[in-house]
Design a protein around this motif. Sequence first.
Motif, short mmCIF file in Angstrom:
data_model
loop_
_atom_site.label_atom_id
_atom_site.label_comp_id
_atom_site.label_asym_id
_atom_site.label_seq_id
_atom_site.Cartn_x
_atom_site.Cartn_y
_atom_site.Cartn_z
N ILE A 12 -3.83 -7.63 2.52
CA ILE A 12 -4.72 -6.83 1.40
C ILE A 12 -3.45 -6.12 0.77
CG2 ILE A 12 -6.74 -6.67 2.62
CD1 ILE A 12 -5.91 -3.44 3.26
N SER A 13 -3.59 -6.55 -0.69
CA SER A 13 -2.50 -6.18 -1.62
C SER A 13 -2.54 -4.77 -2.16
CB SER A 13 -2.56 -6.89 -2.89
OG SER A 13 -3.80 -6.63 -3.59
N ASN A 14 -3.50 -3.77 -1.64
CA ASN A 14 -3.72 -2.36 -1.94
C ASN A 14 -2.43 -1.78 -1.36
OD1 ASN A 14 -6.30 -3.92 -1.39
ND2 ASN A 14 -7.01 -1.95 -1.81
N ASN A 15 -1.90 -0.72 -2.29
CA ASN A 15 -0.80 0.07 -1.82
C ASN A 15 -1.21 0.89 -1.00
OD1 ASN A 15 0.90 -1.73 -3.10
ND2 ASN A 15 0.67 -0.58 -4.95
N LEU A 16 -1.29 0.94 0.38
CA LEU A 16 -1.91 1.94 1.35
C LEU A 16 -1.04 2.63 1.98
CD1 LEU A 16 -5.05 -0.10 2.43
CD2 LEU A 16 -4.87 1.38 0.61
N TYR A 17 0.14 2.05 2.13
CA TYR A 17 1.31 3.18 2.84
C TYR A 17 2.45 3.20 2.18
CZ TYR A 17 4.17 4.11 7.09
OH TYR A 17 5.03 4.82 7.87
N HIS A 18 2.86 4.62 2.38
CA HIS A 18 4.09 5.13 1.67
C HIS A 18 5.17 5.21 2.31
CE1 HIS A 18 1.88 5.90 -2.21
NE2 HIS A 18 0.72 5.88 -1.40
N TYR A 19 6.34 4.72 1.95
CA TYR A 19 7.61 4.73 2.83
C TYR A 19 8.44 5.57 2.08
CZ TYR A 19 11.94 3.16 4.32
OH TYR A 19 13.68 2.83 4.62
N ARG A 20 9.01 6.62 2.81
CA ARG A 20 9.97 7.50 2.12
C ARG A 20 11.23 7.31 2.67
NH1 ARG A 20 7.92 12.94 0.68
NH2 ARG A 20 5.77 13.21 1.47
N TRP A 21 11.93 7.06 1.51
CA TRP A 21 13.49 6.57 1.71
C TRP A 21 14.31 7.69 2.76
CZ3 TRP A 21 16.58 2.60 1.49
CH2 TRP A 21 18.16 2.60 1.39
N ASN A 22 15.02 7.50 3.83
CA ASN A 22 15.67 8.35 4.64
C ASN A 22 17.05 7.93 4.95
OD1 ASN A 22 16.58 10.17 6.45
ND2 ASN A 22 14.96 10.26 7.91
#
Length: 211
Positions: A195-205
Amino acid sequence: MNDLISVIIHFYKVPGIQLRYCIDSFLQQSYRNFELLIIDDGNANSNYEKLINIYKKKDKRIKFLHQKKSGVREARNNGIKQASGKYIVFCDSDDFVESNFLEELYRNVAHNDLVICSVAEQWFPVINSRSDFQYFASKPSQYNYPQYINFSVNKIYKKSILDKYAIRFDSNMKMGEDALFVSSYLQHCQYIKCISNNLYHYRWNEFSAMH
């Protein structure tokens, strides 16, 4: 009745404000039947004691598990072992999810063995589709190689498959354990939904194991 989803979150020396943001993003989910298994990987108890006590009182779906410092691989394996849900979801403690993250994954998993959502911070196209494993594996350009292999966190898994085939994170690996875990799981999938929905947010660490 909606099935129980077990969400597994490992944390070690993550800033308290980021851990709170991660947890709160799940407490705001439109899908309500889940448990949060938050695994303390050998942190000094005094650093998180107040936060843990607040969330223990705030929501009964939250369970804090403690282990000696063993790393994210063992923490996730411990979470799978302790999980009561029919489905498993992983989230990194410094990331967060949209309020419909669990609902969208669950809505699509009934007739599929794996559901993958798009990651907001990834600049790769993800198409909406349902495909059998052979077609899926033969089209990496369509299904975004980093997202469907390297990430374990933007997916929902069936615990029955994980248990039947003893699929776990390899605790002896220092890098690439996500890729091995996902590729091992894919071998036992018949149908996969993207599914193309942007549901997860990845924080750069910059201090993470990967970086």
